[in-house]
Write an enzyme that holds these catalytic residues in place. Structure first.
Site, short mmCIF file in Angstrom:
data_model
loop_
_atom_site.label_atom_id
_atom_site.label_comp_id
_atom_site.label_asym_id
_atom_site.label_seq_id
_atom_site.Cartn_x
_atom_site.Cartn_y
_atom_site.Cartn_z
N HIS A 167 0.82 -1.23 0.00
CA HIS A 167 0.00 0.00 0.00
C HIS A 167 0.85 1.27 0.00
CE1 HIS A 167 -2.12 -3.22 2.30
NE2 HIS A 167 -3.14 -2.90 1.51
N ASP A 225 33.64 -31.69 13.80
CA ASP A 225 33.77 -32.96 13.10
C ASP A 225 34.91 -32.98 12.09
OD1 ASP A 225 33.48 -35.36 11.83
OD2 ASP A 225 31.32 -35.16 11.45
N HIS A 246 34.89 -36.90 10.01
CA HIS A 246 34.27 -37.31 8.74
C HIS A 246 35.21 -37.10 7.55
CE1 HIS A 246 33.81 -33.01 7.90
NE2 HIS A 246 33.42 -33.31 6.67
N HIS A 300 35.50 -37.16 2.46
CA HIS A 300 36.17 -36.36 1.44
C HIS A 300 37.32 -37.08 0.74
CE1 HIS A 300 33.72 -33.02 2.57
NE2 HIS A 300 34.24 -32.91 3.77
N ASP A 304 29.54 -33.25 1.89
CA ASP A 304 28.87 -32.95 3.16
C ASP A 304 27.36 -32.93 2.99
OD1 ASP A 304 31.21 -32.67 4.71
OD2 ASP A 304 31.53 -30.67 3.87
#
Ligand code: FES
Ligand SMILES: [Fe+2]
Length: 446
Positions: free
Chosen positions: A115, A217, A220, A225, A373
């Site tokens: 408006h 982490d 991992h 990877h 990931d």
């Protein structure tokens, strides 16, 4: 707490401390999928924590703005005429439309497209269409400015905001984590610079899967990877070159849930040559690094590699790789990732260009590391749709009882393969979710 009969109390009735069961090194994965827990997070975590909003390079002069989010609240961050930074809820006070619908730009005013109410860059309501005819000149424009984010602070060019006026000062909140942050944000003593726009993409996972991984982490990496590392290695590389270094540390903040981890082995640089390229490695470890060593010492200036870090709740980064991340929550099962590239302001141009190329290749939306990931997080989240899957405890016990203070490293420190920082993240999360005040949260966990 037993999963045998699946007879859990509703998360609404439980203390969140029970769901993370710190002493047993367990978490109940409901915390990643439950809608009631998520709604509570928007109030208790995102409504009360310091949240990263912008880099000052994005808003260099008066009227420059960026749109972002605090939790799910849309926010405008805008440079003021006096040089300060202000942030406002991006919601028209008339009937709730966003008053700014672009990602960034320069503005003299924000005009609602519904408006037509208009607000100046200080958030004041300055124009109401048909003010005389429709409101009979009776609307109090001073009272209907944009809702302002009450606490704003800048640390190392990073603008943070917080809805809770009782939150500790930003420097206290970051606390001992600053020592680890400076490896990226104050490496040379010459300041830092954002060299990219913002890459944005969505991942179907809960925000905590990403935030805690960056906090805690390293475990991992050699598995998830490996293929990316192998693909990055030269053809004649020996298989042993894919053997990851084991020396390093993980940091858990005593307060407020921050965490980091890194290699301290010289071997760490081998991986960086393959993945980040010679130009960046020479800059970080070779002839250019003397200034960083003078500024931060040998450990932070040259030895630390492969670092990951999260400032609670959802601001993460990888020093050395120099990518910044904000994990914006979009419901319990989705995040919008915002990714930026940062460099030392005084780095040579070819180093800045190398970062632009390498980070995009490794950690852009289709980056060869990035996809590893996302694949894990999406799969974990998908499994949590199951009745039994979302109530069967996860093991978060790695390194429990093997962390301590360390003369060289601030905070609580363990070996690099550990979930110490993850436990710290969730302890702080649970205390906030249970409604502890900032006076209570300021008491250290250990
Ligand atoms: S909703 Fe913005 S002017 Fe009506
Ligand atoms: Fe990873």
């Amino acid at each position: 707490m037993s999963e045998e009969d699946g007879n859990y109390m509703s998360p609404k009735e439980k203390s969140m401390i029970d769901l993370i069961n710190h002493d047993g090194g367990q978490i109940i994965p409901l915390i990643y999928s439950d809608g009631d827990i998520y709604k509570k997070e928007l109030d208790q975590i995102f409504g009360r924590s310091w949240l990263f909003l912008a880099h000052t390079d994005q808003i260099p002069s008066a009227g420059d703005y960026v749109s972002t989010f605090m939790g799910e609240d849309p926010i405008i961050v805008v440079r003021q005429p006096d040089g300060s930074v202000a942030a406002f809820l991006n919601q028209c006070r008339h009937r709730g439309m966003r008053v700014c619908r672009t990602d960034c730009g320069k503005a003299r005013a924000f005009t609602c497209t519904y408006h037509g109410w208009a607000y100046d860059i200080s958030g004041r309501l300055v124009n109401v269409p048909l003010e005389k005819e429709a409101y009979h000149g009776e609307i109090d424009k001073e009272a209907w400015g944009l809702v302002r984010v009450p606490r704003i602070a800048v640390f190392r060019n990073l603008v943070f905001g917080c809805w809770d006026e009782t939150v500790p000062e930003l420097e206290d909140y970051i606390g001992e984590a600053a020592w680890y942050m400076d490896i990226m944000f104050d490496r040379s003593g010459g300041g830092n610079e954002l060299i990219s726009g913002v890459h944005k993409w969505t991942i179907s996972c809960n925000w905590k899967l990403a935030a805690e991984q960056f906090a805690s982490d390293m475990y991992h990496a050699p598995v998830s990877h490996l293929s990316a590392v192998l693909a990055s290695m030269p053809e004649n590389a020996a298989p042993l070159d894919a053997d990851w270094p084991k020396e390093g540390r993980q940091f858990r903040a005593r307060r407020f849930g921050h965490g980091s981890g890194f290699f301290t082995s010289e071997r760490g640089w081998d991986f960086n040559v393959n993945t980040m390229g010679q130009t960046i490695v020479d800059y970080l470890a070779g002839k250019h690094s003397d200034g960083a060593v003078r500024h931060l010492g040998e450990m932070r200036g040259r030895r630390v590699t492969g670092q990951h870090m999260t400032i609670f709740p959802n601001f993460s980064f990888l020093p050395g790789i120099n990518v910044l991340r904000v994990w914006h929550p979009k419901g319990p099962e989705e995040i919008e990732v915002w990714s930026m590239i940062l460099v030392d302001k005084d780095a040579p141009d070819e180093v800045k260009q190398a970062y632009r190329d390498r980070v995009t290749r490794m950690f852009g939306p289709s980056g060869i590391f990035e996809q590893d990931d996302a694949e894990n997080w999406i799969e974990v989240q998908r499994v949590l749709k199951g009745h039994r899957a979302r109530i069967s405890p996860f093991n978060v016990s790695m390194g429990k009882g093997h962390a301590a203070e360390d003369v060289e490293f601030p905070g609580i420190v363990s070996g690099m393969f550990s979930e110490e920082a993850s436990r710290g993240f969730f302890q702080h999360w649970a205390r906030m979710m249970d409604g502890q005040s900032w006076a209570e949260l300021t008491q250290p966990l250990v």
